[in-house]
Scaffold this active site. Structure first.
Site, PDB file in Angstrom:
ATOM      1  N   GLU A  66      63.833  38.477  16.613  1.00  0.00           N
ATOM      2  CA  GLU A  66      65.930  38.466  16.967  1.00  0.00           C
ATOM      3  C   GLU A  66      66.424  39.534  18.340  1.00  0.00           C
ATOM      4  OE1 GLU A  66      63.928  37.878  12.746  1.00  0.00           O
ATOM      5  OE2 GLU A  66      63.530  39.300  13.872  1.00  0.00           O
ATOM      6  N   HIS A 135      66.538  40.783   1.471  1.00  0.00           N
ATOM      7  CA  HIS A 135      66.676  39.491   1.374  1.00  0.00           C
ATOM      8  C   HIS A 135      68.141  38.606   0.373  1.00  0.00           C
ATOM      9  CE1 HIS A 135      62.276  39.280   2.940  1.00  0.00           C
ATOM     10  NE2 HIS A 135      62.428  38.845   3.988  1.00  0.00           N
TER      11      HIS A 135
END
Length: 344
Positions: A66, A135
């Site tokens: 990322e 998540h």
């Protein structure tokens, strides 16, 4: 807005993908990068079909890094391109937050306005399907807290397409956050109110304009994202009991439409803020503070109430997750309780 007669019913995922495709056709500088955005079409289908249309040079699958691809997007924007960088789950932002809040958000200011960073960060938010604490968060309050970032959180397909088109055309960095539970995915249960009529032609929805989803006289619910759909269902139940609820969908957090909030609460005199982010130091507190700071013009009939996720990690257990995240019945119960309160 648009007068196009070619209107179809699309899911939010389809609407987002269509907006991206139309902007890529319009502007050769637009490209997409991120994990699984190519052949897979994005884990939440936000880039479905784009690889076949535009090829791997403009729909770029990246390594699981990322920090790397977010930094690449910033560099590409500084050189005149208009990247869309997908951060698969918002929960992963911590890996690359230095790139986002120390560089993307600040470099236009620090360059004296000499550089622009038209990056759109797309990311999935929210819980409700047992994917546990890493998540299932929303976290839009963190991004809204950082000066220099615009924050967009649509609740339905029509808004998603118009807001995405506006985001791609904006010369400022935009964080575009879509809730997994309203993307209309066949493999995930979702609230059908998010799938609605969407014109074929491109259109934009201006940032900073909230939407009155439902007009009412007794109480205002200010909310966003999937909570809009839950609030609508709660309002339907409450209407049968004679309680008339007004629902405000914020649509964007930065810029924030304070005027619409104040106007609605001035009309109803009661406010419930319904939010799927954490209760403390977040959006619900910001909305409550805005109203509290305008009590000279907004006459409240009852105390302000907030309904949000308690300050705990999102549980994996389905009963615990359902308890932690506000649900339709919880919204209705909070409204009933608030209707019984009186400041006099």
């Amino acid at each position: 807005m648009t007068t196009d007669t070619k209107v179809r019913t699309l899911s939010m995922a389809q609407a987002i993908s269509e907006a991206v495709a139309q902007e890529m056709e319009r502007d050769q500088r637009v490209f997409v990068m991120g994990e699984d955005v190519g052949k897979y079409g994005g884990i939440f289908s936000a880039t479905t079909g784009l690889l076949d249309k535009f090829g791997p040079e403009r729909i770029m699958d990246t390594p699981i890094s990322e920090t790397g691809f977010m930094g690449a997007a910033i560099g590409a924007a500084a050189e005149g391109l208009r990247p869309i960088s997908e951060l698969m789950f918002v929960d992963f932002f911590g890996v690359c937050f230095d790139q986002i809040y120390n560089h993307l958000a600040k470099n236009t200011y620090m360059s004296g306005g000499n550089t622009k960073y038209p990056v759109v960060i797309t990311t999935g938010i929210g819980g409700g399907y047992n994917d546990a604490a890493q998540h299932s968060q929303c976290l839009y309050g963190i991004f809204a807290h950082v000066p220099g970032l615009k924050v967009v959180v649509p609740s339905n397909a029509y808004d998603a397409k118009g807001l995405m088109t506006a985001a791609i055309r904006d010369d400022n960095p935009v964080v575009f956050m879509y809730h997994k539970g309203i993307m209309g995915l066949s493999w995930m249960s979702y609230f059908e109110g998010s799938t609605n009529a969407v014109p074929l032609e491109p259109y934009t929805i201006p940032f900073g304009e909230a939407k009155v989803v439902r007009e009412g006289r007794d109480l205002t619910i200010v909310t966003l994202s999937q909570m809009v759909q839950k609030a609508v269902l709660a309002a339907d139940t409450l209407a049968a009991e004679g309680i008339d609820v007004e629902i405000i969908d914020l649509r964007t957090l930065v810029p924030l439409d304070r005027e619409s909030v104040l106007r609605s609460v001035a009309k109803t005199g009661r406010l419930l803020v319904a939010d799927e982010d954490y209760l403390s130091f977040g959006v619900s507190g910001e909305i409550a503070a805005i109203v509290a700071e305008h009590l000279d013009s907004v006459k409240l009939k009852a105390p302000i109430r907030r309904l949000a996720v308690p300050d705990v990690p999102i549980p994996f257990s389905r009963p615990l997750e359902q308890f932690a995240i506000p649900q339709v019945d919880g919204i209705a119960a909070a409204v009933r309780e608030l209707m019984q309160l009186n400041l006099n």
